[in-house]
Enzyme design. Structure first.
Site, PDB file in Angstrom:
ATOM      1  N   LYS A 227      45.717  -4.258  19.810  1.00  0.00           N
ATOM      2  CA  LYS A 227      44.848  -3.117  19.504  1.00  0.00           C
ATOM      3  C   LYS A 227      45.602  -2.229  18.526  1.00  0.00           C
ATOM      4  O   LYS A 227      46.783  -2.460  18.269  1.00  0.00           O
ATOM      5  CB  LYS A 227      44.497  -2.345  20.778  1.00  0.00           C
ATOM      6  CG  LYS A 227      45.726  -2.018  21.658  1.00  0.00           C
ATOM      7  CD  LYS A 227      45.351  -1.293  22.943  1.00  0.00           C
ATOM      8  CE  LYS A 227      44.781  -2.195  23.993  1.00  0.00           C
ATOM      9  NZ  LYS A 227      43.430  -1.836  24.406  1.00  0.00           N
ATOM     10  N   ARG A 228      44.923  -1.189  17.984  1.00  0.00           N
ATOM     11  CA  ARG A 228      45.644  -0.241  17.145  1.00  0.00           C
ATOM     12  C   ARG A 228      46.867   0.284  17.890  1.00  0.00           C
ATOM     13  O   ARG A 228      46.831   0.453  19.106  1.00  0.00           O
ATOM     14  CB  ARG A 228      44.731   0.929  16.773  1.00  0.00           C
ATOM     15  CG  ARG A 228      43.655   0.567  15.760  1.00  0.00           C
ATOM     16  CD  ARG A 228      44.240   0.173  14.427  1.00  0.00           C
ATOM     17  NE  ARG A 228      44.857   1.300  13.767  1.00  0.00           N
ATOM     18  CZ  ARG A 228      44.605   1.682  12.517  1.00  0.00           C
ATOM     19  NH1 ARG A 228      43.741   1.015  11.789  1.00  0.00           N
ATOM     20  NH2 ARG A 228      45.243   2.698  11.983  1.00  0.00           N
TER      21      ARG A 228
ATOM     22  N   HIS B  29      32.922   9.409  19.946  1.00  0.00           N
ATOM     23  CA  HIS B  29      33.909   8.364  20.236  1.00  0.00           C
ATOM     24  C   HIS B  29      35.259   8.878  20.689  1.00  0.00           C
ATOM     25  O   HIS B  29      36.153   8.083  20.955  1.00  0.00           O
ATOM     26  CB  HIS B  29      34.137   7.486  19.007  1.00  0.00           C
ATOM     27  CG  HIS B  29      33.040   6.503  18.751  1.00  0.00           C
ATOM     28  ND1 HIS B  29      33.008   5.251  19.325  1.00  0.00           N
ATOM     29  CD2 HIS B  29      31.914   6.594  18.005  1.00  0.00           C
ATOM     30  CE1 HIS B  29      31.923   4.612  18.924  1.00  0.00           C
ATOM     31  NE2 HIS B  29      31.234   5.408  18.118  1.00  0.00           N
TER      32      HIS B  29
ATOM     33  N   LYS C 275      36.353  -8.188  25.903  1.00  0.00           N
ATOM     34  CA  LYS C 275      36.524  -9.512  25.291  1.00  0.00           C
ATOM     35  C   LYS C 275      37.441 -10.381  26.155  1.00  0.00           C
ATOM     36  O   LYS C 275      37.171 -11.564  26.383  1.00  0.00           O
ATOM     37  CB  LYS C 275      37.132  -9.381  23.892  1.00  0.00           C
ATOM     38  CG  LYS C 275      36.301  -8.571  22.901  1.00  0.00           C
ATOM     39  CD  LYS C 275      37.120  -8.242  21.635  1.00  0.00           C
ATOM     40  CE  LYS C 275      36.471  -7.168  20.792  1.00  0.00           C
ATOM     41  NZ  LYS C 275      37.380  -6.603  19.773  1.00  0.00           N
TER      42      LYS C 275
ATOM     43  N   THR D 130      36.977  -1.958  23.868  1.00  0.00           N
ATOM     44  CA  THR D 130      36.111  -3.131  23.878  1.00  0.00           C
ATOM     45  C   THR D 130      36.932  -4.409  23.986  1.00  0.00           C
ATOM     46  O   THR D 130      36.414  -5.430  24.426  1.00  0.00           O
ATOM     47  CB  THR D 130      35.223  -3.203  22.624  1.00  0.00           C
ATOM     48  OG1 THR D 130      36.034  -2.943  21.460  1.00  0.00           O
ATOM     49  CG2 THR D 130      34.077  -2.202  22.691  1.00  0.00           C
TER      50      THR D 130
ATOM     51  N   LYS E 201      47.529   4.687  23.715  1.00  0.00           N
ATOM     52  CA  LYS E 201      47.287   3.327  24.202  1.00  0.00           C
ATOM     53  C   LYS E 201      48.523   2.755  24.914  1.00  0.00           C
ATOM     54  O   LYS E 201      48.470   1.761  25.591  1.00  0.00           O
ATOM     55  CB  LYS E 201      46.861   2.419  23.054  1.00  0.00           C
ATOM     56  CG  LYS E 201      45.460   2.749  22.502  1.00  0.00           C
ATOM     57  CD  LYS E 201      45.094   1.858  21.329  1.00  0.00           C
ATOM     58  CE  LYS E 201      43.751   2.189  20.702  1.00  0.00           C
ATOM     59  NZ  LYS E 201      42.590   1.572  21.378  1.00  0.00           N
TER      60      LYS E 201
HETATM   61  C1  LIG Z   1      37.907  -5.363  19.619  1.00  0.00           C
HETATM   62  C2  LIG Z   1      38.793  -4.985  18.516  1.00  0.00           C
HETATM   63  C3  LIG Z   1      39.398  -3.728  18.505  1.00  0.00           C
HETATM   64  C4  LIG Z   1      39.232  -2.728  19.621  1.00  0.00           C
HETATM   65  O1  LIG Z   1      40.251  -2.955  20.585  1.00  0.00           O
HETATM   66  P1  LIG Z   1      40.579  -1.899  21.728  1.00  0.00           P
HETATM   67  O2  LIG Z   1      41.632  -2.574  22.533  1.00  0.00           O
HETATM   68  O3  LIG Z   1      39.317  -1.736  22.501  1.00  0.00           O
HETATM   69  O4  LIG Z   1      41.033  -0.668  21.076  1.00  0.00           O
HETATM   70  C5  LIG Z   1      40.229  -3.408  17.457  1.00  0.00           C
HETATM   71  N1  LIG Z   1      40.470  -4.278  16.451  1.00  0.00           N
HETATM   72  C6  LIG Z   1      39.920  -5.506  16.446  1.00  0.00           C
HETATM   73  C7  LIG Z   1      40.245  -6.430  15.328  1.00  0.00           C
HETATM   74  C8  LIG Z   1      39.067  -5.906  17.466  1.00  0.00           C
HETATM   75  O5  LIG Z   1      38.519  -7.119  17.436  1.00  0.00           O
END
Ligand SMILES: *Cc1c(COP(=O)(O)O)cnc(C)c1O
Length: 818
Positions: A556-557, A364, A668, A664, A562
């Site tokens: 996101k985190r 990952h 979405k 991911t 990022k």
């Molecule tokens: C999808 C998701 C992530 C991953 O987000 P990225 O932008 O791809 O890092 C992290 N936390 C939650 C709660 C999510 O639903």
């Protein structure tokens, strides 16, 4: 968020469910409907739903057993599940039935839904992927078990106090967990420490006897995972740690009361908290205990199941696949060897063939600081037998290379399981690689980079092992449950089959992109979601948003790679431009941020503070007349994501190219019809191929360009500042405390550091990002073009279904579906 049913509901079904809920409320919760609290209703509904899952669960389990179907075990230290009520009801086809049944009792299901705590047994994308995969495996009928830890406390709750992140203990189990079944009878002994002795009858010394110093007990908790339309039900088995009670009672009786209790606390601490780290943090002993605890429990459990049915462990790869989600379960390589050789009496070679044939590993991250290593000293202390096995694997491995006349010192050093510089450490990535027949990356770019970076040398030795499986998301949660309005539109437009075959059927939506009436509907559903989110934002943080503004979202985190900071610099630049040129007809914009920073990640926490400082300044500046608003929403989690994503117009996926393995949330957002502004990183690359770059806003340096700059050591940002008066002005304002008048020095270190060493090329990409954002604003001014692209994003996102991903795993790695 009420929802009219597209199909008529059977009144008999409604009555039956109503009776079931009343019966649960009375006999399981022990409450009279007259006096039931909302939480009592939640429990009663969940229990009634769970009852409906049990029969198909047992059916499915029996079918797998009878067919001796290949089983897939998904080992993950994280499962970021979120709420399960709508997941279960919706996949069982009971959502409308339940809503009606509850309405008959004067209970609003959509309100009750909010009471369920999120199961946040993960940090971010990696854990959420595991949850999406569990759902997809059940939907596709893969005979899968998820294995992980039942943390008493999941990911910390984030409070924002004065703009700073505070971590609070998360308590999802306070009211119990109606979805799980405790299996007190499914329990294993997990050893730590102690010593290893030779077995006299084994001249080669392959078999050894390990006498652990401490033993901890694991206990299983099972949660059924329902696939779409209830077709199959799999099991997520999570382990809880308990003290070995006999031992502890003996000590207690012998008078060592405190010692006995301490032992118990120490044992139970293993499943107490989710490790509060996201990729950058160094490990510690408890983490290694957690990893071994869940791996050993899971392997003992699956071997027990296998032995009952098959009996010859040499045949394990024919009947079992074990997928390691990242290196956290990599100790499985040594543990499987130990169980096969020491406990079940296979020869080393037999065991090795079976181990490699059974295990596969998903990588990952390429970040060197995030690649797990454990000091040899700690390993010897905690897992002495495993350390021996790792040495032996390493020796045989190096011998085999020498036998092939490979003597290149650099190569042998690189592929060794032991890292020799700065203290001897075990490389868990190399262990997972050597012990697996398949090593996959999670997007095309990431997999390509794996072959030339972290696993360059191992790839040369085993050129067939590395393969790509681009991540996906389950549409059931990220479309049907989180966005019922859009889902209904899709069903109306292209028929209910879209729910069963979105990967192919969604493409039929392409032609609707050119229909003004459909685009109008699309705009309306988005606006409703934005009103809903605006209400939530007002309730939670008191910021008022205009639902007609462009909602520009990064959730996101919080991580430097990022680049939330890049987004914040753009926010400040936009703010300054709006103030300097009030006569321009600016596109009203709302910048929405959410995300947690690892507790010890100071720069990430400072970025959260900066976001909040900018928000306060911007939101209170009357000269803007509401053209720009900034909202930082606390406590990002799956449920918050479900509320935010349907309301996003613009999705920020702006990581430094080469750093985001896949992402991911990008998928979405696209599925829900947001347009992406992003770099060519991770799965953004596949998105640009599937959706078309002309329906996205791609900017910035490529991974190759980033790599070249890194290789040349070009981290100084001064040249970029000299070339960009806009960037210069933004950095100066933050530096002098324009957003932190209470502490003008707050961001001096951050900005000075950025200029001296711009590790993630924030400044280098700034101008290009600014230009891309101008294109976004111009495009927004042409609603016909914007919404046509939005519809095409949804239409072409089908490939990002985790069903597609799981089918690829099953076909290429597990050989598990016919
Ligand atoms: C999808 C998701 C992530 C991953 O987000 P990225 O932008 O791809 O890092 C992290 N936390 C939650 C709660 C999510 O639903």
């Amino acid at each position: 968020m009420s929802q009219e049913s597209p199909v008529s509901i059977d009144p008999a079904e409604v009555a039956a469910f109503r009776e079931a809920v009343l019966s649960k409320l009375t006999y399981s919760v022990g409450k009279d409907p007259e006096h039931a609290f909302d939480h009592d209703w939640f429990e009663a509904i969940a229990l009634a739903a769970r009852d409906r899952i049990v029969d198909p669960w047992m059916d499915h389990t029996r079918r797998i057993y009878r067919g001796n179907q290949k089983r897939v075990y998904y080992l993950s230290l994280e499962f970021l599940i979120g709420r399960l009520l709508f997941d279960s009801l919706s996949n069982l086809g009971l959502l409308d039935v339940a809503r009606q049944a509850l309405a008959d009792l004067d209970v609003d299901l959509d309100r009750i839904r909010q009471l369920e705590p999120d199961a946040a047994l993960g940090n971010g994308g990696l854990g959420r992927l595991a949850a999406c995969f569990m759902e997809s495996m059940a939907t596709l009928g893969v005979a899968a078990h998820g294995y992980g830890i039942r943390y008493e406390h999941g990911l910390f709750r984030q409070a924002i106090v004065d703009g700073w992140q505070h971590e609070q203990t998360e308590t999802w189990l306070d009211f119990g967990n109606p979805w799980e079944f405790e299996r007190a009878e499914v329990t294993y002994k997990i050893g730590f420490g102690g010593g290893v002795t030779n077995l006299p009858d084994d001249p080669k010394g392959e078999r050894q006897h390990w006498e652990p110093a401490d033993v901890v007990r694991s206990i299983a908790y099972d949660t059924p995972v329902v696939g779409w339309r209830g077709r199959a039900v799999n099991t997520l088995r999570l382990w809880r740690a308990r003290a070995e009670s006999d031992l502890h009672l003996e000590r207690f009786n012998a008078g060592d009361h405190v010692g006995a209790v301490l032992d118990e606390a120490r044992a139970e601490s293993i499943s107490r908290v989710l490790y509060p780290a996201d990729s950058t943090e160094a490990g510690q002993q408890l983490r290694l205990r957690q990893e071994y605890f869940f791996v050993s429990s899971s392997l003992q459990d699956l071997i027990r199941r296998f032995m009952k049915q098959n009996g010859d462990l040499r045949e394990l790869p024919q009947y079992v696949s074990i997928q390691l989600n990242d290196t956290h379960p990599a100790i499985a390589v040594a543990e499987l060897m130990r169980l096969m050789v020491d406990v079940h009496g296979l020869t080393w070679d037999e065991a090795w063939t079976a181990t490699v044939g059974t295990l596969s590993y998903t990588n990952h991250t390429l970040l060197p600081e995030a690649l797990e290593t454990w000091s040899v000293g700690l390993m010897e202390h905690l897992l002495p037998r495993h350390m021996q096995i790792i040495y032996l694997i390493n020796a045989y491995h190096i011998d085999a290379l020498r036998a092939k006349d490979l003597h290149d010192f650099e190569l042998l050093r690189a592929v060794s399981l032991i890292q020799e510089d700065n203290g001897r450490r075990v490389r868990m990535g190399n262990l997972a690689f050597i012990g697996s027949h398949s090593i996959n990356g999670v997007s095309g770019l990431h997999t390509d980079l794996m072959r030339v970076t972290v696993f360059k040398h191992l790839h040369q030795l085993y050129p067939d092992r590395i393969n790509n499986k681009t991540n996906g998301i389950t549409f059931r949660r990220w479309l049907y449950q989180s966005n019922p309005r859009l889902t209904r539109m899709l069903v109306d437009a292209i028929g209910p089959e879209v729910l069963d075959e979105p990967e192919t059927r969604l493409l039929q939506l392409e032609s609707f992109a050119d229909k003004p009436s459909f685009r109008k509907q699309f705009v309306e559903q988005r606006r409703e979601a934005k009103v809903h989110l605006a209400n939530l934002v007002r309730e939670r943080i008191g910021v008022v948003l205009d639902p007609d503004a462009l909602f520009d979202v990064q959730v996101k985190r919080i991580h430097e790679y990022k680049r939330q900071l890049l987004n914040l610099l753009h926010t400040v630049a936009l703010y300054q431009a709006m103030r300097a040129e009030p006569h321009i007809d600016w596109v009203p914009r709302v910048k929405i941020f959410a995300g947690k920073a690892a507790a010890s990640y100071h720069s990430a926490k400072l970025i959260i503070k900066l976001a909040n400082d900018i928000a306060r300044t911007v939101n209170n500046d009357p000269t803007l007349r509401g053209m720009l608003k900034v909202a930082f929403l606390p406590n990002y989690n799956v449920s918050l994501a479900e509320a935010i994503i349907p309301a996003a117009d613009l999705s920020e996926q702006i990581s430094t190219a080469g750093y985001e393995a896949s992402g991911t949330s990008n998928m979405k957002f696209a599925l829900n019809g947001a347009l992406t502004i992003g770099t060519l990183d991770g799965a953004n690359v596949e998105m640009s191929e599937q959706i078309g770059e002309e329906h996205m806003f791609i900017f910035g340096m490529s991974a190759r360009q980033v790599e070249a700059r890194k290789a040349a050591g070009e981290f100084n940002a001064q040249p970029w500042l000299d070339a960009s008066p806009r960037l210069n002005e933004v950095l100066q304002a933050i530096h002098r405390g324009a957003f932190s008048p209470d502490d003008p020095n707050r961001y001096k270190g951050l900005i000075d550091g950025l200029i001296a060493h711009d590790t993630f090329f924030v400044c280098a990409d700034f101008d290009d990002y600014w230009d891309a954002q101008r294109k976004v604003a111009a495009y927004w001014r042409s609603p016909k073009l914007w919404w046509r692209s939005a519809v095409l994003n949804t239409a072409r996102a089908g490939w990002f279904s985790s069903d597609r991903t799981i089918r690829e795993y099953a076909r290429d790695i597990w050989k598990a579906l016919d």
